[in-house]
Motif scaffolding. Structure first.
Motif, PDB file in Angstrom:
ATOM      1  N   UNK A 214       0.855  -1.184   0.000  1.00 46.02           N
ATOM      2  CA  UNK A 214       0.000   0.000   0.000  1.00 46.02           C
ATOM      3  C   UNK A 214       0.891   1.234   0.000  1.00 46.02           C
ATOM      4  N   UNK A 215       0.701   2.093  -0.989  1.00 48.97           N
ATOM      5  CA  UNK A 215       1.438   3.348  -1.106  1.00 48.97           C
ATOM      6  C   UNK A 215       0.445   4.469  -1.389  1.00 48.97           C
ATOM      7  N   UNK A 216       0.815   5.659  -0.989  1.00 48.04           N
ATOM      8  CA  UNK A 216      -0.010   6.819  -1.310  1.00 48.04           C
ATOM      9  C   UNK A 216       0.860   8.066  -1.290  1.00 48.04           C
ATOM     10  N   UNK A 217       0.615   8.967  -2.221  1.00 43.51           N
ATOM     11  CA  UNK A 217       1.366  10.220  -2.257  1.00 43.51           C
ATOM     12  C   UNK A 217       0.935  11.167  -1.146  1.00 43.51           C
ATOM     13  N   UNK A 218      -0.300  10.977  -0.648  1.00 43.34           N
ATOM     14  CA  UNK A 218      -0.816  11.879   0.390  1.00 43.34           C
ATOM     15  C   UNK A 218      -1.242  11.086   1.616  1.00 43.34           C
ATOM     16  N   UNK A 219      -2.475  10.599   1.618  1.00 47.54           N
ATOM     17  CA  UNK A 219      -2.984   9.833   2.748  1.00 47.54           C
ATOM     18  C   UNK A 219      -3.402   8.443   2.302  1.00 47.54           C
ATOM     19  N   UNK A 220      -3.277   7.480   3.227  1.00 47.84           N
ATOM     20  CA  UNK A 220      -3.740   6.117   2.954  1.00 47.84           C
ATOM     21  C   UNK A 220      -5.181   6.029   3.435  1.00 47.84           C
ATOM     22  N   UNK A 221      -6.084   5.853   2.493  1.00 48.06           N
ATOM     23  CA  UNK A 221      -7.504   5.824   2.819  1.00 48.06           C
ATOM     24  C   UNK A 221      -7.997   4.469   3.261  1.00 48.06           C
ATOM     25  N   UNK A 222      -9.198   4.451   3.791  1.00 44.78           N
ATOM     26  CA  UNK A 222      -9.761   3.228   4.352  1.00 44.78           C
ATOM     27  C   UNK A 222     -10.018   2.169   3.282  1.00 44.78           C
ATOM     28  N   UNK A 223     -10.331   2.584   2.057  1.00 45.28           N
ATOM     29  CA  UNK A 223     -10.603   1.608   0.994  1.00 45.28           C
ATOM     30  C   UNK A 223      -9.372   0.767   0.673  1.00 45.28           C
ATOM     31  N   UNK A 224      -8.208   1.409   0.667  1.00 43.97           N
ATOM     32  CA  UNK A 224      -6.968   0.685   0.382  1.00 43.97           C
ATOM     33  C   UNK A 224      -6.692  -0.354   1.464  1.00 43.97           C
ATOM     34  N   UNK A 225      -6.936   0.001   2.713  1.00 45.30           N
ATOM     35  CA  UNK A 225      -6.718  -0.926   3.831  1.00 45.30           C
ATOM     36  C   UNK A 225      -7.714  -2.081   3.764  1.00 45.30           C
ATOM     37  N   UNK A 226      -8.982  -1.766   3.511  1.00 47.95           N
ATOM     38  CA  UNK A 226      -9.997  -2.821   3.452  1.00 47.95           C
ATOM     39  C   UNK A 226      -9.732  -3.802   2.325  1.00 47.95           C
ATOM     40  N   UNK A 227      -9.271  -3.286   1.183  1.00 46.42           N
ATOM     41  CA  UNK A 227      -8.960  -4.164   0.057  1.00 46.42           C
ATOM     42  C   UNK A 227      -7.803  -5.104   0.410  1.00 46.42           C
ATOM     43  N   UNK A 228      -6.793  -4.566   1.081  1.00 43.48           N
ATOM     44  CA  UNK A 228      -5.651  -5.389   1.480  1.00 43.48           C
ATOM     45  C   UNK A 228      -6.063  -6.441   2.504  1.00 43.48           C
ATOM     46  N   UNK A 229      -6.901  -6.054   3.462  1.00 46.28           N
ATOM     47  CA  UNK A 229      -7.364  -6.987   4.489  1.00 46.28           C
ATOM     48  C   UNK A 229      -8.155  -8.125   3.861  1.00 46.28           C
ATOM     49  N   UNK A 230      -8.968  -7.791   2.868  1.00 50.49           N
ATOM     50  CA  UNK A 230      -9.752  -8.814   2.170  1.00 50.49           C
ATOM     51  C   UNK A 230      -8.836  -9.846   1.519  1.00 50.49           C
ATOM     52  N   UNK A 231      -7.738  -9.372   0.925  1.00 49.19           N
ATOM     53  CA  UNK A 231      -6.793 -10.286   0.299  1.00 49.19           C
ATOM     54  C   UNK A 231      -6.081 -11.144   1.341  1.00 49.19           C
ATOM     55  N   UNK A 232      -5.734 -10.543   2.468  1.00 54.46           N
ATOM     56  CA  UNK A 232      -5.025 -11.270   3.508  1.00 54.46           C
ATOM     57  C   UNK A 232      -5.895 -12.324   4.179  1.00 54.46           C
TER      58      UNK A 232
END
Length: 298
Positions: free
Chosen positions: A82-100
């Motif tokens: 997970x990378x972001x130029x500004x802020x890491x949003x909740x959607x990116x975290x939820x997508x990663x958690x789903x994969x994990x």
């Protein structure tokens, strides 16, 4: 791996080979010390199906198994970043958690690397909590941060903190020479030596204002030939660097003459406070700089 990080990497790999590695690691250290490469090498070892013992202390991925080959090709199905130029949003975290939450596609470990973890919003950090508390089997989360103090206490309390060291001045100089950089200016070493990768960036793209410019500006300020506000306006685009240059100047003054130590240390405290303030996107950089500069002529 960079020489100043090799020992830390070997220690974590050894623990992983003995199944003693915590599932959530906060890899913290100055910007520009090589945290990304460190996480990459640790992730390779965790995902490797045929881990190697290079020496009694050294460990490495084999480089030949299917996992290593997929990592080399840049498309390993069990490595998530997970990378972001500004802020890491909740959607990116939820997508990663789903994969994990699913099974490993290669029947091995799963690794999630969160770059600049301190940029997670409160919602995204809270979304990560359950995974940090109850990870699926053989799952590892690597959080990278140069500003770990900005992470929520709930995140900090669930991670093992791994402080990654900066190189010594001698180690930095030796490494720079290996990269083809000879006779680096001492002021640049003092400013960026703790962050060698950032130092190389600055050597390739020098800052608009160097240390000699700062010294001249301070001299003009203290002799009444310059105004604090004018200097602050001139230096605002390099505000963070300016505060660091000023700290170097203050240390030099203390070495030259300790009779004025009390006022110089007060200025240093203002610089420390300014370093924190300047991390906030909406801060008025001119006012922060003026506050320090005015203290130099009182």
């Amino acid at each position: 791996m960079y020489s100043w990080l090799q020992t830390s990497l070997d220690q974590l790999c050894q623990r992983a080979s003995q199944n003693r590695l915590h599932h959530a690691l906060l890899l913290k250290g100055f910007k520009g010390i090589g945290k990304t490469k460190f996480a990459e090498q640790l992730g390779r070892f965790l995902l490797c199906a045929n881990k190697q013992t290079v020496s009694e202390q050294g460990y490495a991925a084999c480089g030949q198994c299917q996992s290593c080959l997929l990592l080399g090709a840049g498309n390993h199905p069990d490595l998530y970043e997970i990378r972001s130029d500004k802020q890491i949003g909740v959607d990116a975290i939820r997508e990663a958690i789903k994969k994990l939450s699913g099974s490993s596609q290669l029947s091995g470990a799963k690794v999630l690397v969160i770059h600049d973890a301190h940029t997670m919003t409160e919602s995204s950090a809270n979304a990560l909590l359950k995974t940090l508390e109850e990870p699926t089997n053989n799952t590892f989360l690597l959080l990278l941060s140069a500003q770990a103090e900005r992470l929520l206490p709930t995140i900090l309390s669930r991670c093992e903190k791994v402080a990654l060291a900066s190189p010594t001045k001698q180690a930095c100089i030796a490494w720079l020479k290996q990269q083809g950089y000879q006779n680096v200016d001492d002021a640049m070493l003092r400013l960026y030596g703790a962050s060698p990768l950032l130092l190389i960036e600055r050597l390739n793209t020098p800052p608009k204002i160097n240390y000699q410019d700062v010294i001249q500006g301070i001299d003009a300020l203290r002799t009444g030939q310059a105004d604090a506000a004018d200097l602050a306006i001139k230096w605002q685009d390099e505000a963070i660097n300016m505060v660091k240059w000023l700290q170097i100047w203050l240390v030099d003054q203390l070495k030259k003459d300790a009779t004025n130590a009390e006022s110089l240390w007060k200025m240093h405290s203002l610089c420390v406070s300014a370093n924190v303030q300047l991390r906030n996107p909406g801060v008025n950089k001119i006012l922060v700089l003026v506050n320090i500069l005015q203290s130099m002529v009182k």
